[in-house]
Design an enzyme around this catalytic site. Structure first.
Site, PDB file in Angstrom:
ATOM      1  N   GLY A 204       0.837  -1.217   0.000  1.00  0.00           N
ATOM      2  CA  GLY A 204       0.000   0.000   0.000  1.00  0.00           C
ATOM      3  C   GLY A 204       0.862   1.253   0.000  1.00  0.00           C
ATOM      4  O   GLY A 204       1.864   1.328   0.713  1.00  0.00           O
TER       5      GLY A 204
ATOM      6  N   ARG B 297      19.250  11.078  -3.684  1.00  0.00           N
ATOM      7  CA  ARG B 297      20.183  12.187  -3.475  1.00  0.00           C
ATOM      8  C   ARG B 297      21.371  11.770  -2.601  1.00  0.00           C
ATOM      9  O   ARG B 297      22.504  12.182  -2.845  1.00  0.00           O
ATOM     10  CB  ARG B 297      19.447  13.366  -2.815  1.00  0.00           C
ATOM     11  CG  ARG B 297      18.418  14.014  -3.746  1.00  0.00           C
ATOM     12  CD  ARG B 297      19.016  15.206  -4.491  1.00  0.00           C
ATOM     13  NE  ARG B 297      18.184  15.631  -5.599  1.00  0.00           N
ATOM     14  CZ  ARG B 297      17.330  16.656  -5.569  1.00  0.00           C
ATOM     15  NH1 ARG B 297      17.177  17.363  -4.470  1.00  0.00           N
ATOM     16  NH2 ARG B 297      16.654  16.978  -6.643  1.00  0.00           N
TER      17      ARG B 297
ATOM     18  N   ARG C 174       1.262  -5.383  -5.627  1.00  0.00           N
ATOM     19  CA  ARG C 174       1.464  -6.605  -4.836  1.00  0.00           C
ATOM     20  C   ARG C 174       1.723  -7.711  -5.845  1.00  0.00           C
ATOM     21  O   ARG C 174       1.037  -7.779  -6.858  1.00  0.00           O
ATOM     22  CB  ARG C 174       0.233  -6.884  -3.970  1.00  0.00           C
ATOM     23  CG  ARG C 174       0.023  -5.785  -2.926  1.00  0.00           C
ATOM     24  CD  ARG C 174      -1.045  -6.147  -1.916  1.00  0.00           C
ATOM     25  NE  ARG C 174      -1.022  -5.199  -0.816  1.00  0.00           N
ATOM     26  CZ  ARG C 174      -1.839  -4.127  -0.709  1.00  0.00           C
ATOM     27  NH1 ARG C 174      -2.728  -3.888  -1.641  1.00  0.00           N
ATOM     28  NH2 ARG C 174      -1.753  -3.330   0.335  1.00  0.00           N
TER      29      ARG C 174
ATOM     30  N   ASP D 134       4.823  -4.671   6.081  1.00  0.00           N
ATOM     31  CA  ASP D 134       5.238  -6.027   6.468  1.00  0.00           C
ATOM     32  C   ASP D 134       5.294  -7.005   5.289  1.00  0.00           C
ATOM     33  O   ASP D 134       6.180  -7.860   5.239  1.00  0.00           O
ATOM     34  CB  ASP D 134       4.407  -6.569   7.643  1.00  0.00           C
ATOM     35  CG  ASP D 134       2.920  -6.547   7.373  1.00  0.00           C
ATOM     36  OD1 ASP D 134       2.511  -6.034   6.310  1.00  0.00           O
ATOM     37  OD2 ASP D 134       2.160  -7.030   8.220  1.00  0.00           O
TER      38      ASP D 134
ATOM     39  N   THR E 254       6.099  -6.288   2.226  1.00  0.00           N
ATOM     40  CA  THR E 254       7.328  -5.923   1.505  1.00  0.00           C
ATOM     41  C   THR E 254       8.549  -6.541   2.196  1.00  0.00           C
ATOM     42  O   THR E 254       9.440  -7.093   1.550  1.00  0.00           O
ATOM     43  CB  THR E 254       7.488  -4.383   1.501  1.00  0.00           C
ATOM     44  OG1 THR E 254       6.291  -3.822   0.983  1.00  0.00           O
ATOM     45  CG2 THR E 254       8.685  -3.937   0.696  1.00  0.00           C
TER      46      THR E 254
ATOM     47  N   THR F 129       4.187   2.830   5.591  1.00  0.00           N
ATOM     48  CA  THR F 129       2.801   2.363   5.683  1.00  0.00           C
ATOM     49  C   THR F 129       2.030   3.294   6.608  1.00  0.00           C
ATOM     50  O   THR F 129       2.575   3.738   7.626  1.00  0.00           O
ATOM     51  CB  THR F 129       2.709   0.915   6.222  1.00  0.00           C
ATOM     52  OG1 THR F 129       1.348   0.667   6.647  1.00  0.00           O
ATOM     53  CG2 THR F 129       3.602   0.656   7.418  1.00  0.00           C
TER      54      THR F 129
ATOM     55  N   ASP G 273      -0.251   2.447   8.480  1.00  0.00           N
ATOM     56  CA  ASP G 273      -0.778   1.714   9.642  1.00  0.00           C
ATOM     57  C   ASP G 273       0.094   1.804  10.900  1.00  0.00           C
ATOM     58  O   ASP G 273      -0.374   1.489  11.990  1.00  0.00           O
ATOM     59  CB  ASP G 273      -0.964   0.234   9.286  1.00  0.00           C
ATOM     60  CG  ASP G 273      -2.111   0.034   8.314  1.00  0.00           C
ATOM     61  OD1 ASP G 273      -2.946   0.944   8.191  1.00  0.00           O
ATOM     62  OD2 ASP G 273      -2.164  -1.035   7.681  1.00  0.00           O
TER      63      ASP G 273
ATOM     64  N   ASP H 181       2.304  -0.177  11.861  1.00  0.00           N
ATOM     65  CA  ASP H 181       2.275  -1.481  12.523  1.00  0.00           C
ATOM     66  C   ASP H 181       3.545  -2.302  12.295  1.00  0.00           C
ATOM     67  O   ASP H 181       3.481  -3.483  11.996  1.00  0.00           O
ATOM     68  CB  ASP H 181       1.029  -2.266  12.078  1.00  0.00           C
ATOM     69  CG  ASP H 181       1.013  -2.489  10.570  1.00  0.00           C
ATOM     70  OD1 ASP H 181       1.808  -1.839   9.860  1.00  0.00           O
ATOM     71  OD2 ASP H 181       0.207  -3.311  10.108  1.00  0.00           O
TER      72      ASP H 181
ATOM     73  N   ARG I  86     -18.238  15.742  12.421  1.00  0.00           N
ATOM     74  CA  ARG I  86     -18.771  16.177  13.716  1.00  0.00           C
ATOM     75  C   ARG I  86     -19.725  17.377  13.553  1.00  0.00           C
ATOM     76  O   ARG I  86     -20.728  17.476  14.236  1.00  0.00           O
ATOM     77  CB  ARG I  86     -17.628  16.540  14.671  1.00  0.00           C
ATOM     78  CG  ARG I  86     -18.088  16.896  16.060  1.00  0.00           C
ATOM     79  CD  ARG I  86     -16.898  17.213  16.927  1.00  0.00           C
ATOM     80  NE  ARG I  86     -16.297  16.016  17.491  1.00  0.00           N
ATOM     81  CZ  ARG I  86     -16.824  15.305  18.480  1.00  0.00           C
ATOM     82  NH1 ARG I  86     -17.980  15.649  19.003  1.00  0.00           N
ATOM     83  NH2 ARG I  86     -16.208  14.255  18.959  1.00  0.00           N
TER      84      ARG I  86
ATOM     85  N   MET J 150      -8.811   3.037   8.455  1.00  0.00           N
ATOM     86  CA  MET J 150      -8.003   1.890   8.031  1.00  0.00           C
ATOM     87  C   MET J 150      -7.250   1.267   9.193  1.00  0.00           C
ATOM     88  O   MET J 150      -7.067   1.897  10.247  1.00  0.00           O
ATOM     89  CB  MET J 150      -7.041   2.303   6.930  1.00  0.00           C
ATOM     90  CG  MET J 150      -7.704   2.294   5.568  1.00  0.00           C
ATOM     91  SD  MET J 150      -6.520   2.548   4.260  1.00  0.00           S
ATOM     92  CE  MET J 150      -7.537   2.100   2.853  1.00  0.00           C
TER      93      MET J 150
ATOM     94  N   ARG K  14      -6.083  -2.897   9.000  1.00  0.00           N
ATOM     95  CA  ARG K  14      -6.556  -4.278   8.863  1.00  0.00           C
ATOM     96  C   ARG K  14      -6.221  -5.088  10.105  1.00  0.00           C
ATOM     97  O   ARG K  14      -7.029  -5.858  10.592  1.00  0.00           O
ATOM     98  CB  ARG K  14      -5.908  -4.904   7.617  1.00  0.00           C
ATOM     99  CG  ARG K  14      -6.541  -6.178   7.173  1.00  0.00           C
ATOM    100  CD  ARG K  14      -6.046  -6.635   5.827  1.00  0.00           C
ATOM    101  NE  ARG K  14      -4.695  -6.144   5.521  1.00  0.00           N
ATOM    102  CZ  ARG K  14      -4.246  -5.912   4.290  1.00  0.00           C
ATOM    103  NH1 ARG K  14      -5.035  -6.100   3.266  1.00  0.00           N
ATOM    104  NH2 ARG K  14      -3.004  -5.494   4.079  1.00  0.00           N
TER     105      ARG K  14
ATOM    106  N   LYS L  33     -28.242  11.963  27.884  1.00  0.00           N
ATOM    107  CA  LYS L  33     -29.005  13.030  28.535  1.00  0.00           C
ATOM    108  C   LYS L  33     -28.342  14.395  28.311  1.00  0.00           C
ATOM    109  O   LYS L  33     -29.013  15.412  28.267  1.00  0.00           O
ATOM    110  CB  LYS L  33     -29.221  12.734  30.023  1.00  0.00           C
ATOM    111  CG  LYS L  33     -27.972  12.472  30.814  1.00  0.00           C
ATOM    112  CD  LYS L  33     -28.348  12.147  32.253  1.00  0.00           C
ATOM    113  CE  LYS L  33     -27.183  11.911  33.188  1.00  0.00           C
ATOM    114  NZ  LYS L  33     -25.981  11.314  32.661  1.00  0.00           N
TER     115      LYS L  33
ATOM    116  N   SER M 101     -25.451  13.812  19.915  1.00  0.00           N
ATOM    117  CA  SER M 101     -24.539  13.410  18.839  1.00  0.00           C
ATOM    118  C   SER M 101     -23.320  12.694  19.431  1.00  0.00           C
ATOM    119  O   SER M 101     -22.834  13.072  20.502  1.00  0.00           O
ATOM    120  CB  SER M 101     -24.105  14.628  18.021  1.00  0.00           C
ATOM    121  OG  SER M 101     -23.066  15.319  18.658  1.00  0.00           O
TER     122      SER M 101
END
Ligand code: F6P
Length: 325
Positions: free
Chosen positions: A14, A28, A75, A106, A108, A129, A131, A133, A158, A173, A175, A214, A218
């Protein structure tokens, strides 16, 4: 000092904002150290198909501010097979490439680990990434921009949630990771956060929504796409079933989170890591991912970087609970 002559550079998996800044930094700094760079388009797939071209310092002009990746990304199913990897290696040899810099997540680095063990070619990874992660770095390239994109979107949601007294279930996002949801939930003042790292109890979530009604009708519930309760649509369905009198809407932010101009933080992170990748290859590092922990450059073996299981900081979850009353 290892004599590296030609670095093959690619992005894979991604895309993430800041990948271009990382590409620029690698090209460079390689130029600075007298090393050639060969760009590889479409990740491992392009490596197999020979989509290789020579890059110079001018080919990365005017890209530091651009989202996506000028090298494109993909991929590759073929690269999962030994035959595919052999084809890729033959292409690298044909172009005189003697080292690789891989920018991705991960998937990759799983490919890079296998490739680096099968063939005698040093590979250095840069964590790209949204994420966040991966083990071995405090932040991945793209995460900061993505979370800022999310809070910008949630601030807008909002406004309309507040005007209509609506409950919004917003999916972001992640996963396998709730890190985008957790940070953006805190930053946007969400009433609840639902992430894969903690067990989701819909009953408790509904009680929480009902308890605060109460004072305020929203509400914002931030959901990571990989949550065990089945994502925002499923949570929204259950909330509607339980509380048909609520005005409930579901909003999936989707791939908007992956695009856009990288933030200042991502540009600096990518620039530092790109320079560190070239210097790491010169210093003889191989099969490691560059990271930054506590502001210091670190080197983490691919197998460890991929085994990241995030332990969510319980203090952050507590903050959501305290601040959303
Ligand atoms: O970039 C990582 C990620 O955002 C995951 O959180 C998500 O599941 C995935 O990409 C989706 O990517 P794609 O639509 O490209 O398969």
């Amino acid at each position: 000092m290892t004599q590296i002559k030609n670095i093959g550079l690619f992005t894979s998996g991604g895309d993430a904002p800041g990948m271009n800044a990382a590409i620029r930094a690698v090209v460079r700094s390689a130029y600075y150290y007298g090393i050639e760079v060969t760009g590889i388009r479409r990740g491992y797939e392009g490596m197999i198909n020979g989509e290789l071209f020579s890059m110079d310092r001018k080919s990365v002009a005017n890209i530091i501010q651009r989202g996506g990746t000028i090298l494109k990304t993909a991929r590759s199913e073929q690269f999962r097979t030994p035959e595919g990897r052999k084809l890729a290696y033959d292409q690298l040899k044909r172009h005189g490439i003697d080292a690789l810099v891989a920018i991705g997540g991960d998937g990759t680095f799983t490919g890079a680990r296998i490739f680096g063990n099968e063939f005698d070619i040093p590979v250095i990874g840069l964590p790209g990434t949204i994420d966040n992660d991966l083990a071995g770095t405090d932040f991945t390239i793209g995460y900061d921009t993505a979370i800022n994109t999310v809070i910008d979107a949630v601030d807008k949601i909002r406004d309309t949630a507040e005007s209509h007294d609506r409950v919004f279930i917003i999916e972001v996002m992640g996963r396998d990771s709730g890190l985008i949801a957790l940070r953006t939930g805190i930053a946007s003042g969400a009433e609840a956060i639902v992430i894969p790292e903690t067990e989701t109890n819909i009953g408790a979530l509904c009680e929480r929504l009902e308890k605060g009604r109460k004072d305020k009708l929203s509400k914002i519930v931030m959901v990571a796409e990989g949550d065990d309760a089945g994502g925002a649509f499923e949570i929204g369905r259950q909330v509607k079933e339980r509380f048909p009198h609520y005005d409930t809407r579901v909003s999936i932010l989707g791939h908007i989170q992956r695009g856009g101009r990288p933030s200042c933080m991502d540009r600096v992170l990518a620039s530092r890591m790109g320079v560190a990748a070239v210097e790491a290859l010169r210093d003889g590092h191989r099969n490691e991912m560059i990271g930054i922990i506590h502001n210091e450059i670190t080197y983490t073996p691919f197998e460890h970087a991929c085994k990241h299981v995030e332990e969510i900081n319980p203090n952050l979850l507590k903050i959501v609970e305290i601040l959303s009353i």
